[in-house]
Scaffold this active site. Structure first.
Site, PDB file in Angstrom:
ATOM      1  CG  HIS A 175    -102.655   5.515  17.581  1.00  0.00           C
ATOM      2  ND1 HIS A 175    -101.535   3.806  16.931  1.00  0.00           N
ATOM      3  CD2 HIS A 175    -102.614   6.720  16.316  1.00  0.00           C
ATOM      4  CE1 HIS A 175    -101.118   4.356  16.397  1.00  0.00           C
ATOM      5  NE2 HIS A 175    -101.111   6.127  16.377  1.00  0.00           N
ATOM      6  CG  ASN A 210     -96.718   3.564  15.141  1.00  0.00           C
ATOM      7  OD1 ASN A 210     -96.446   3.348  13.722  1.00  0.00           O
ATOM      8  ND2 ASN A 210     -97.685   4.329  15.605  1.00  0.00           N
ATOM      9  CB  SER A 261     -97.594   7.059  17.592  1.00  0.00           C
ATOM     10  OG  SER A 261     -98.231   8.228  16.886  1.00  0.00           O
ATOM     11  CD  GLU A 282    -102.229   0.194  17.133  1.00  0.00           C
ATOM     12  OE1 GLU A 282    -102.060  -0.355  16.806  1.00  0.00           O
ATOM     13  OE2 GLU A 282    -101.925   1.342  17.303  1.00  0.00           O
TER      14      GLU A 282
HETATM   15  N1  CAA Z   1    -110.398  12.472   1.956  1.00  0.00           N
HETATM   16  C1  CAA Z   1    -111.037  11.969   0.929  1.00  0.00           C
HETATM   17  N2  CAA Z   1    -110.668  11.413  -0.086  1.00  0.00           N
HETATM   18  C2  CAA Z   1    -108.877  11.202   0.331  1.00  0.00           C
HETATM   19  C3  CAA Z   1    -108.049  11.637   1.039  1.00  0.00           C
HETATM   20  C4  CAA Z   1    -109.131  12.402   1.800  1.00  0.00           C
HETATM   21  N3  CAA Z   1    -108.141  13.612   2.587  1.00  0.00           N
HETATM   22  N4  CAA Z   1    -107.002  11.700   0.537  1.00  0.00           N
HETATM   23  C5  CAA Z   1    -107.592  10.680  -0.962  1.00  0.00           C
HETATM   24  N5  CAA Z   1    -108.501  10.498  -1.522  1.00  0.00           N
HETATM   25  C6  CAA Z   1    -109.414   9.873  -2.243  1.00  0.00           C
HETATM   26  C7  CAA Z   1    -108.729  10.552  -3.683  1.00  0.00           C
HETATM   27  O1  CAA Z   1    -108.542  11.914  -4.031  1.00  0.00           O
HETATM   28  C8  CAA Z   1    -108.533   9.147  -4.249  1.00  0.00           C
HETATM   29  O2  CAA Z   1    -109.595   8.746  -5.130  1.00  0.00           O
HETATM   30  P1  CAA Z   1    -109.829   8.242  -6.491  1.00  0.00           P
HETATM   31  O3  CAA Z   1    -109.458   6.968  -5.747  1.00  0.00           O
HETATM   32  O4  CAA Z   1    -110.973   8.439  -6.746  1.00  0.00           O
HETATM   33  O5  CAA Z   1    -108.801   9.783  -6.943  1.00  0.00           O
HETATM   34  C9  CAA Z   1    -108.785   8.213  -3.444  1.00  0.00           C
HETATM   35  O6  CAA Z   1    -108.740   8.226  -1.940  1.00  0.00           O
HETATM   36  C10 CAA Z   1    -107.647   7.285  -3.101  1.00  0.00           C
HETATM   37  O7  CAA Z   1    -106.401   8.274  -2.563  1.00  0.00           O
HETATM   38  P2  CAA Z   1    -105.126   8.488  -4.084  1.00  0.00           P
HETATM   39  O8  CAA Z   1    -105.226   8.132  -4.886  1.00  0.00           O
HETATM   40  O9  CAA Z   1    -104.277   9.282  -2.912  1.00  0.00           O
HETATM   41  O10 CAA Z   1    -105.091   6.539  -3.227  1.00  0.00           O
HETATM   42  P3  CAA Z   1    -103.858   5.690  -3.577  1.00  0.00           P
HETATM   43  O11 CAA Z   1    -104.660   4.242  -4.503  1.00  0.00           O
HETATM   44  O12 CAA Z   1    -102.222   6.130  -3.880  1.00  0.00           O
HETATM   45  O13 CAA Z   1    -103.181   5.103  -2.474  1.00  0.00           O
HETATM   46  C11 CAA Z   1    -102.430   5.544   0.441  1.00  0.00           C
HETATM   47  C12 CAA Z   1    -102.890   6.080  -0.975  1.00  0.00           C
HETATM   48  C13 CAA Z   1    -104.168   4.747   0.636  1.00  0.00           C
HETATM   49  C14 CAA Z   1    -102.399   6.011   1.161  1.00  0.00           C
HETATM   50  C15 CAA Z   1    -101.608   3.716   0.205  1.00  0.00           C
HETATM   51  O14 CAA Z   1    -101.290   4.591  -0.225  1.00  0.00           O
HETATM   52  C16 CAA Z   1    -101.160   2.909   1.587  1.00  0.00           C
HETATM   53  O15 CAA Z   1    -102.416   2.458   1.777  1.00  0.00           O
HETATM   54  N6  CAA Z   1    -100.104   3.459   1.429  1.00  0.00           N
HETATM   55  C17 CAA Z   1    -100.220   3.407   3.227  1.00  0.00           C
HETATM   56  C18 CAA Z   1    -100.287   4.156   4.201  1.00  0.00           C
HETATM   57  C19 CAA Z   1    -100.732   4.092   5.756  1.00  0.00           C
HETATM   58  O16 CAA Z   1     -99.457   2.527   5.809  1.00  0.00           O
HETATM   59  N7  CAA Z   1    -100.340   4.050   6.939  1.00  0.00           N
HETATM   60  C20 CAA Z   1     -99.995   4.173   8.069  1.00  0.00           C
HETATM   61  C21 CAA Z   1     -98.913   5.146   8.262  1.00  0.00           C
HETATM   62  S1  CAA Z   1     -98.916   5.096   9.800  1.00  0.00           S
HETATM   63  C22 CAA Z   1     -99.856   5.692  10.760  1.00  0.00           C
HETATM   64  O17 CAA Z   1    -100.034   6.427  10.486  1.00  0.00           O
HETATM   65  C23 CAA Z   1     -99.399   5.250  12.407  1.00  0.00           C
HETATM   66  C24 CAA Z   1     -98.484   6.626  13.530  1.00  0.00           C
HETATM   67  O18 CAA Z   1     -98.671   5.887  14.522  1.00  0.00           O
HETATM   68  C25 CAA Z   1     -97.611   6.997  12.647  1.00  0.00           C
END
Ligand code: CAA
Length: 283
Positions: A140, A190, A119, A152
């Protein structure tokens, strides 16, 4: 170049997510960990991910079984000799990454591409641990990997056009959108996200608003899918602290270093959703 076998090193939250999407896209996927317990936890995570996809209707049971069967779990780095591309997703500790790539440089074919999911650690420093800097790039992914659409693609001045093309093409086969970025600490996401997340913790600390108010404000005020404190729990508080430390050092800006409260939570075993809960208790 034709990519058939991909190795993912590290099977934590990110590594498991990456292996899940790589195997689902049809690649033979070597999953490498140092110890059996994290390897088994990672495989269980992947299996759970496929079960969710089946439940959601985005995969059939047969497709999920076939994807799982494409995984080749191993505790032996030497098995990575067969990989066309290695994606590293181990802990965000620079020395561990250099040591891994130094070892892989002598194990893998000279044509193997090395990609790091780091990251924040500069890719050129990772490339310098190898004798193939033209075949080293950042790749990434975002958490949760199966749901987030972005990769990325981070190039150093030494990354060849062929390496960039191969990874860009592979990212597309994973159904992700690949954006190109230069090797500057924090890349795009990030660099913007970490100061925002830390500022949310500082607001909480200063008593400006409580946890729910901060998260609600950013969800409803900016249309973000989750608030910053919820998102810290998803990313992992330890991961956020490590990223901040590298950014603060590389960009010489103390405010990019994690607030004391986050460090105390990590020391207390509160890492977020992956263990111990964080700003929110575990469900
Ligand atoms: N595999 C397959 N399917 C999955 C899964 C997985 N691992 N995890 C969840 N799903 C499915 C769920 O079963 C669900 O299915 P249904 O719609 O049929 O129920 C669907 O995907 C959506 O899951 P959720 O209900 O958990 O999803 P949500 O609508 O609450 O959204 C989220 C969750 C996508 C995480 C959303 O809240 C979001 O976009 N959050 C922001 C996340 C973000 O910003 N991430 C970046 C972080 S920064 C980073 O990662 C980089 C770093 O270097 C730190």
């Amino acid at each position: 170049m034709s990519i058939e076998t991909v190795a993912v090193v590290g099977c934590g939250v990110m590594g498991a997510g990456i292996a899940q999407v790589v195997a689902a896209a049809g690649y033979r996927t070597i999953v490498c960990e140092q110890l059996d317990a994290p390897l088994q936890r990672g495989l269980a995570r992947i299996s759970d991910g496929y079960a969710r996809s089946v439940k959601k209707g985005s995969m059939t049971t047969e497709q999920a079984d076939a994807a799982y069967a494409r995984l080749v779990p191993t505790l032996d780095r030497h098995s990575l000799a067969q990989a066309d591309v290695v994606i590293e997703a181990i802990a965000e500790v620079a020395e561990l990454k250099y040591e891994l790539f130094r070892a892989l440089d002598s194990i893998c074919s000279p044509s193997t591409i090395f990609a790091s999911n780091t990251s924040s650690i500069p890719i050129h420093l990772i490339a310098q641990a190898t004798t193939r800097p033209d075949r080293v790039a950042g790749f990434h992914f975002f958490n949760p990997v199966p749901l987030m659409q972005l990769i990325e693609l981070v190039s150093t001045p030494f990354t060849s056009a062929a390496t960039q093309d191969a990874l860009r093409q592979m990212g597309t086969t994973l159904n992700k959108t690949v954006v190109a970025v230069k090797d500057e600490s924090g890349f795009i996401v990030n660099r913007l996200l970490i100061p925002y997340l830390f500022e949310a913790v500082r607001l909480l600390d200063a008593g400006v608003a409580d946890r729910d108010a901060i998260d609600t404000a950013m969800k409803l005020g900016c249309g973000y899918p989750m608030g910053p404190l919820q998102l810290l729990d998803v990313i992992g508080l330890d991961t956020a602290v490590s990223i901040g430390d590298v950014l603060a050092r590389e960009l010489a800006d103390e405010r990019l270093s994690a607030p004391q409260r986050l460090r105390a939570m990590v020391a207390n075993g509160q890492l977020g959703r992956k263990s111990g809960g964080g700003f929110y208790p575990l469900a």
